[in-house]
Design a protein around this motif. Structure first.
Motif, PDB file in Angstrom:
ATOM      1  N   TYR A 660      57.008  13.598 -61.335  1.00  0.00           N
ATOM      2  CA  TYR A 660      55.657  13.557 -60.760  1.00  0.00           C
ATOM      3  C   TYR A 660      54.838  14.800 -61.040  1.00  0.00           C
ATOM      4  N   TYR A 661      55.525  15.945 -61.117  1.00  0.00           N
ATOM      5  CA  TYR A 661      54.816  17.215 -61.302  1.00  0.00           C
ATOM      6  C   TYR A 661      54.047  17.243 -62.613  1.00  0.00           C
ATOM      7  N   LEU A 662      54.465  16.409 -63.574  1.00  0.00           N
ATOM      8  CA  LEU A 662      53.746  16.350 -64.847  1.00  0.00           C
ATOM      9  C   LEU A 662      52.442  15.586 -64.706  1.00  0.00           C
ATOM     10  N   ARG A 663      52.455  14.633 -63.791  1.00  0.00           N
ATOM     11  CA  ARG A 663      51.290  13.771 -63.652  1.00  0.00           C
ATOM     12  C   ARG A 663      50.110  14.491 -63.003  1.00  0.00           C
ATOM     13  N   PHE A 664      50.417  15.481 -62.165  1.00  0.00           N
ATOM     14  CA  PHE A 664      49.339  16.249 -61.546  1.00  0.00           C
ATOM     15  C   PHE A 664      48.462  16.922 -62.611  1.00  0.00           C
ATOM     16  N   ILE A 665      49.060  17.184 -63.739  1.00  0.00           N
ATOM     17  CA  ILE A 665      48.340  17.865 -64.805  1.00  0.00           C
ATOM     18  C   ILE A 665      47.238  16.972 -65.366  1.00  0.00           C
ATOM     19  N   ASP A 666      47.510  15.665 -65.332  1.00  0.00           N
ATOM     20  CA  ASP A 666      46.593  14.724 -65.963  1.00  0.00           C
ATOM     21  C   ASP A 666      46.690  13.386 -65.231  1.00  0.00           C
ATOM     22  N   PRO A 667      46.232  13.341 -63.959  1.00  0.00           N
ATOM     23  CA  PRO A 667      46.603  12.234 -63.080  1.00  0.00           C
ATOM     24  C   PRO A 667      46.013  10.872 -63.428  1.00  0.00           C
ATOM     25  N   SER A 668      44.949  10.829 -64.202  1.00  0.00           N
ATOM     26  CA  SER A 668      44.370   9.500 -64.400  1.00  0.00           C
ATOM     27  C   SER A 668      44.409   9.051 -65.861  1.00  0.00           C
ATOM     28  N   ASN A 669      45.274   9.653 -66.624  1.00  0.00           N
ATOM     29  CA  ASN A 669      45.383   9.292 -68.036  1.00  0.00           C
ATOM     30  C   ASN A 669      45.995   7.889 -68.196  1.00  0.00           C
ATOM     31  N   ASP A 670      45.260   6.990 -68.865  1.00  0.00           N
ATOM     32  CA  ASP A 670      45.755   5.615 -69.048  1.00  0.00           C
ATOM     33  C   ASP A 670      46.572   5.448 -70.310  1.00  0.00           C
ATOM     34  N   THR A 671      46.414   6.369 -71.233  1.00  0.00           N
ATOM     35  CA  THR A 671      47.049   6.157 -72.533  1.00  0.00           C
ATOM     36  C   THR A 671      48.299   6.987 -72.746  1.00  0.00           C
ATOM     37  N   ALA A 672      48.504   7.959 -71.906  1.00  0.00           N
ATOM     38  CA  ALA A 672      49.715   8.763 -72.039  1.00  0.00           C
ATOM     39  C   ALA A 672      50.143   9.251 -70.674  1.00  0.00           C
ATOM     40  N   LEU A 673      51.424   9.567 -70.583  1.00  0.00           N
ATOM     41  CA  LEU A 673      51.988  10.090 -69.350  1.00  0.00           C
ATOM     42  C   LEU A 673      51.241  11.366 -68.972  1.00  0.00           C
ATOM     43  N   VAL A 674      51.030  12.196 -69.992  1.00  0.00           N
ATOM     44  CA  VAL A 674      50.231  13.400 -69.791  1.00  0.00           C
ATOM     45  C   VAL A 674      49.674  13.795 -71.154  1.00  0.00           C
ATOM     46  N   ASP A 675      48.448  14.259 -71.146  1.00  0.00           N
ATOM     47  CA  ASP A 675      47.834  14.682 -72.392  1.00  0.00           C
ATOM     48  C   ASP A 675      48.545  15.920 -72.929  1.00  0.00           C
ATOM     49  N   LYS A 676      48.805  15.906 -74.238  1.00  0.00           N
ATOM     50  CA  LYS A 676      49.608  16.983 -74.839  1.00  0.00           C
ATOM     51  C   LYS A 676      48.990  18.360 -74.661  1.00  0.00           C
ATOM     52  N   GLN A 677      47.675  18.440 -74.903  1.00  0.00           N
ATOM     53  CA  GLN A 677      47.009  19.741 -74.799  1.00  0.00           C
ATOM     54  C   GLN A 677      47.042  20.257 -73.366  1.00  0.00           C
ATOM     55  N   LYS A 678      46.750  19.346 -72.433  1.00  0.00           N
ATOM     56  CA  LYS A 678      46.751  19.738 -71.024  1.00  0.00           C
ATOM     57  C   LYS A 678      48.150  20.168 -70.587  1.00  0.00           C
ATOM     58  N   GLU A 679      49.125  19.419 -71.063  1.00  0.00           N
ATOM     59  CA  GLU A 679      50.510  19.749 -70.697  1.00  0.00           C
ATOM     60  C   GLU A 679      50.860  21.137 -71.201  1.00  0.00           C
ATOM     61  N   LYS A 680      50.424  21.405 -72.412  1.00  0.00           N
ATOM     62  CA  LYS A 680      50.736  22.690 -73.020  1.00  0.00           C
ATOM     63  C   LYS A 680      50.107  23.837 -72.221  1.00  0.00           C
ATOM     64  N   TYR A 681      48.925  23.570 -71.699  1.00  0.00           N
ATOM     65  CA  TYR A 681      48.247  24.611 -70.930  1.00  0.00           C
ATOM     66  C   TYR A 681      48.902  24.846 -69.568  1.00  0.00           C
ATOM     67  N   TRP A 682      49.162  23.752 -68.841  1.00  0.00           N
ATOM     68  CA  TRP A 682      49.595  23.900 -67.440  1.00  0.00           C
ATOM     69  C   TRP A 682      51.102  24.030 -67.243  1.00  0.00           C
ATOM     70  N   SER A 683      51.859  23.461 -68.136  1.00  0.00           N
ATOM     71  CA  SER A 683      53.296  23.385 -67.932  1.00  0.00           C
ATOM     72  C   SER A 683      53.945  24.699 -68.370  1.00  0.00           C
ATOM     73  N   PRO A 684      55.065  25.119 -67.820  1.00  0.00           N
ATOM     74  CA  PRO A 684      55.780  24.489 -66.717  1.00  0.00           C
ATOM     75  C   PRO A 684      55.196  24.887 -65.364  1.00  0.00           C
ATOM     76  N   VAL A 685      55.769  24.289 -64.316  1.00  0.00           N
ATOM     77  CA  VAL A 685      55.406  24.694 -62.964  1.00  0.00           C
ATOM     78  C   VAL A 685      55.847  26.146 -62.797  1.00  0.00           C
TER      79      VAL A 685
END
Length: 963
Positions: A660-685
């Motif tokens: 779930y913690y990944l989804r907070f990064i990009d909560p309303s994305n319909d096409t991917a679990l999480v956007d790659k760029q956003k994930e790269k910026y915010w991850s990890p917790v």
RNA sequence: GCUGCGGUGGCGGAACUGGUAGACGCGUUGGACUUAAAAUCCAAUUCCUUUAAACUGGAGUGGGAGUUCGAUUCUCCCCCGCAGCACCA
């Protein structure tokens, strides 16, 4: 005097913050990010009690400070809402779990709102939302495609009351963690995730997690439970001469010569396969039936006497000496660990020994701690001289490797910054060596613990050169699983035979050491009783005279050469039983087709939504309630188009929380679990806070899924949580856990109403160390409230143009420093206390006031703790913008340093006087000052000063003796 | 049993890399205010000794040893508590 109306103030600011969208996390890539996360709650029908928000308050304080320090902070909240309570509630009250879940969430949310948290509610997620669980299902499909999800029919834990299969992690003391029912073992069709494929990585990577609570890392280590050993094949012969092979797992392959009988667990397939060859089959069968009826708890009761039945008609062949040994069936062997069969070595295993005593089986000693053998093998031990440079410090190590037969004793001596030209040829010269050191002018100054946990002594000479001398590997280390690596380090170094008896040395040094007592001095081990530790191989053919560690290696080599076994690693961790026969969970997105077998639902068809049902009751048949909904179950195969049936099992509650913690990064994305760029910026917790009860459940599962997602390129970092802090629970005033059952629950709403959210926030942080459990005390809360009252009073005495007393300014800056550091270290109790000290000091002054500028600084460091009050007072001072948009204050390091200090004057270590002296005073001047003191003069009468100890800025100690 | 964490006043707890033990808060006691109570404010509050009061002295961080000028802090042994795991082969 204006009264502190918390209700009014808090409501006002909560409304304002919401309207202004103060807490929305941005994607401002120029700023450094900080992702701080709470373990999201299960929204139960009972609502929150005062213990729940403790962690949330702490992360809120942290998040607010980080924001003020200029970070782009992500601090979200959501709901882990699938699970049994909602479903049981639905069964009882005929309300759809969706409805009760939504109601509970609304309650939780309003309770959290009242506490003034800075969550970005735009990112709220809910695991039961199809838009969310679409991706939970998606991850499952990826696992399925990689062969990490498989169908199994093995017996698993079954809860008869919840009517569902459970994973190992869902048990507590052999009972269902949810309802406390005794667990049965029941064979059934189920989906299992191959978490064991990741066991090694999860274990190894724990070491990289330096900012995790140690206790949680230890728990995970134990849970994964890696043991190194070997698999050994035993031939089983039946009456007709028929053969089959059964493997056993052992951590002690070196004791194979001592395997005098063989045991299989009652569930082992051997029995049924050889039914007709077993003469006492009836008796065996009875035993199996009896074992089946026992609960897991009864079976694992250690106090219980061991039982078993000899299998008449089958024998096993010990592969190493070809001897025929009897086979037993006994319930002290568990089907779920290793292979469900063991080689029994009664001389060196307590359980086997107990069993052998009872059934009068031969006991063959193959390992000895005896002195005689010990001395013989001492030949094999080496004394090593190793000149090993440590890159950083130019340290030179001397290795002394000597030993007991069953234990090495290795001394490591190194010296900093200087070459030490000593060669230790023999380690019975250890004492001589110490003498050499002492003759060189070294004196022992202290003992210290090395990184490995051993003790070494630090010696120092007049020039301040330090050397460390001490055992590098102690007695216990042969038992260490990683001993191998240590030895490797020593290999390839010049060595020679030694002839010393180290026992004496160690006796002197560690006479009372438990290890020694148990292994070497306790007589009972010398007389052929159980000796379960490492020693020297005897009666073991080609292994004789080898120490355990070497004997293991030799035996494995021999087994591999003769194709009779191999090196093996066994885990306590079992694959994750992933299906539940219940309604309220994510449907497993698979289709069973007669032609094509099990087929994945195409990704474009996700999510597979939970259908409406009339009855939520679990069927108890191993099918979930979904099975009865025909128009949902019946579908077509995406592969061949023929009629097919959907999988009706659902996922366990842990599924959604595993990512779930990944989804907070990009909560309303319909096409991917999480956007790659956003994930790269915010991850990890960056910082994760929550209860320790999740150490071996959620935190294991999440690390597993995260590593998998890393492997398939969804995330860019191989661990989900960089820093982990566990929150200690708050107990009720009666010392028990807060629970409806005990009627001792305190509702935060009542506290907030009566004393204010800010008071509650301050109190919960002030109670004690964050990770420790503490008892709630409403009186203590009153103390927190008084503190806030004092601040409010202070704010009425603000003077715009004022030069504050130097002392106060200095204290203020010290407090700014301390509060910042304490929040960072999560020492929130002392952060609060230091602010109390400051406020008390200001109020103690005659004028009881402080300048506006300095009060503003104080408000800023206070604001994360009491956001409402701080914001209110901030506004009263005439500020238009939120205090949370201002910069965290920097302390002036000149102001944190005092000019004078109270020096403690001791005579022979006892406090005799205090003197106010300049901080920078040197030893000579200090001595002069001290000798002027009347008190000290009295103490020095007729005495001779032997030593004068001076600690700059702090202390003077005069050592005297009679003149 | 194994692993980890811990043991400091009446209570929750504080004490940096060994340097004033008991910060801060609660409680208790005494006082002020009040017709009274609550609230608030002020003072005291580890124990023992001594005293009218103070000074002074001594003991003291679960127990016992050790290292040190000096130990809540470092070392060893023992005791107790909490948590996790547990017939793990």
């Amino acid at each position: 005097m204006e009264k502190y109306n918390h209700n009014k103030i808090e409501a006002k600011w909560q409304k304002k913050w919401l309207e202004e969208g103060l807490y929305k996390a941005g994607e401002d890539k120029k700023k450094e990010k900080f992702y701080i996360l709470d373990m999201f709650p299960y929204p139960s029908g009972a609502g929150l009690h005062v213990g729940h928000p403790k962690g949330y308050i702490a992360t809120d304080i942290f998040a607010r400070m980080k924001t003020m320090q200029g970070y782009n902070v992500l601090h979200p909240m959501g709901w882990d809402a699938f699970g049994l309570p909602a479903e049981n509630f639905a069964i009882k009250n005929k309300v759809h779990p969706r409805i009760s879940t939504d109601e509970n969430i609304a309650t939780f949310k309003s309770q959290l709102r009242k506490l003034g948290f800075s969550y970005d509610w735009d990112r709220e997620i809910n695991t039961t939302d199809p838009k969310f669980y679409k991706w939970t299902q998606w991850i499952f499909l990826q696992l399925f495609k990689k062969g990490l999800a498989y169908e199994s029919h093995e017996p698993i834990n079954w809860c008869p009351s919840c009517k569902t299969g459970l994973a190992n992690e869902d048990l507590e003391d052999g009972k269902c963690e949810r309802c406390g029912s005794e667990i049965e073992q029941r064979p059934m069709r189920q989906w299992v995730l191959k978490i064991t494929d990741y066991a090694d990585r999860m274990l190894n990577d724990l070491e990289k997690l330096s900012d995790w609570d140690n206790s949680i890392k230890e728990m995970q280590k134990n849970w994964i439970g890696r043991s190194k050993g070997a698999r050994v094949k035993f031939k089983i012969k039946n009456l007709k001469g028929g053969n089959e092979e059964i493997e056993v797992f052992t951590t002690r392959p070196d004791t194979l010569f001592g395997a005098t009988y063989f045991v299989v667990s009652p569930e082992h397939g051997l029995i049924e396969r050889n039914k007709s060859e077993i003469k006492n089959y009836k008796e065996v069968r009875e035993y199996i039936e009896k074992a089946k009826k026992k609960t897991e708890l009864e079976r694992t009761d250690l106090a219980k006497e061991k039982t078993g039945v000899k299998i008449d008609g089958l024998v096993a062949i010990n592969p190493v000496n070809k001897k025929e040994i009897p086979i037993f069936i006994a319930d002290y062997v568990m089907m779920h660990y290793g292979t469900g069969a063991i080689m029994a070595v009664p001389a060196h295993d307590e359980r086997d020994w107990e069993f052998a005593q009872k059934y009068n089986l031969p006991i063959q000693q193959v390992v000895t701690p005896n002195k005689k053998e010990r001395e013989e093998t001492i030949k094999a031990l080496r004394c090593l001289k190793n000149l090993k440079k440590k890159a950083d410090d130019k340290e030179i190590n001397f290795w002394l490797l000597g030993g007991l037969a069953a234990a090495f004793y290795v001394g490591v001596i190194w010296r900093k910054h200087n070459d030490l030209d000593l060669i230790i040829k023999d380690n019975d010269k250890y004492d001589d060596f110490l003498k050499i050191i002492e003759n060189e002018g070294y004196k022992k100054i202290k003992d210290k613990k090395t990184e490995d946990g051993f003790i070494s002594s630090v010696y120092k000479n007049k020039d301040g050169v330090e050397i460390d001398i001490g055992p590098y590997l102690g007695i216990s280390d042969l038992r260490d699983k990683d001993f191998e690596e240590d030895i490797k380090e020593l290999e390839g170094v010049e060595s020679h035979v030694l002839s010393c008896d180290f026992i004496k040395k160690i006796k002197d040094k560690q006479a009372k050491s438990r290890a020694l007592k148990k292994d070497f001095l306790d007589k009972k081990y010398l007389d052929g009783y159980v000796f379960a530790d490492n020693g020297i191989a005897v009666n073991s053919g080609f292994l004789d005279d080898l120490i355990t560690f070497e004997a293991k290696k030799e035996m494995i080599k021999w087994l591999e050469e003769n194709n009779l076994g191999k090196k093996d690693i066994n885990y306590k961790l079992k694959d994750w039983v992933f299906s539940r026969q219940r309604y309220w969970g994510e449907p497993i997105p698979l289709i069973h087709c007669d032609n094509c077998g099990v087929v994945a639902v195409p990704e474009k068809d996700l999510p597979v939504e939970l259908p409406e049902v009339e009855h939520y009751e679990p069927t108890g048949t191993g099918e979930s309630p979904l099975a009865s909904i025909e128009d949902w179950v019946n579908t077509t195969c995406p592969n061949c188009g023929e009629l097919a049936k959907r999988e009706t099992n659902t996922m366990p509650q842990w599924a959604g929380s595993s990512w779930y913690y990944l989804r907070f990064i990009d909560p309303s994305n319909d096409t991917a679990l999480v956007d790659k760029q956003k994930e790269k910026y915010w991850s990890p917790v960056d910082f994760y806070v929550g209860g320790a009860e999740h150490a071996t459940r959620h935190l294991i599962y999440a690390r597993f899924w995260h590593k998998f997602l890393f492997d398939i390129g969804v995330v860019n970092y191989n661990e989900p949580f960089k820093r982990l802090q566990h929150v200690g629970i708050i107990l009720a005033e009666d010392g028990r856990k807060m629970s409806k059952r005990w009627g001792n629950v305190i509702n935060p709403d009542d506290i907030v109403d009566k004393y204010g959210a800010d008071s509650m926030r301050v109190y919960e942080m002030f109670m004690g160390p964050f990770s420790q459990s503490t008892i709630w005390n409403t009186n203590g809360l009153v103390g927190a409230r008084k503190f806030l009252d004092k601040i409010l009073n202070l704010s009425l005495n603000i003077v715009t143009e004022k030069k504050d007393n130097q002392e106060i300014v200095s204290l203020l800056h010290k407090t700014i420093k301390k509060v910042g550091e304490d929040i960072e270290d999560f020492k929130l109790n002392t952060a609060v206390s230091s602010m109390m000290i400051l406020v008390n000091k200001i109020a103690e002054q005659k004028e009881k006031s402080i300048s506006k500028a300095n009060f503003k600084l104080f408000l800023k460091i206070l604001s994360p703790f009491t956001p409402h009050l701080a914001e209110e007072l901030w506004e009263k001072l005439g500020n238009k913008n939120s205090i949370f948009k201002t910069k965290w204050p920097e302390y002036n390091s000149n102001l944190t340093k005092d000019k004078t200090a109270e020096f403690v004057v001791q005579v022979n270590g006892k406090l005799r006087d205090r003197l106010e002296l300049p901080v920078e005073i040197d030893e000579k001047n200090a001595k002069e000052e001290v000798l002027k003191s009347e008190k000290i003069k009295d103490w020095l009468k007729n005495k001779e000063i032997v030593r004068f100890i001076f600690v700059p800025g702090k202390l003077i100690n005069i050592v005297i003796k009679d003149a």
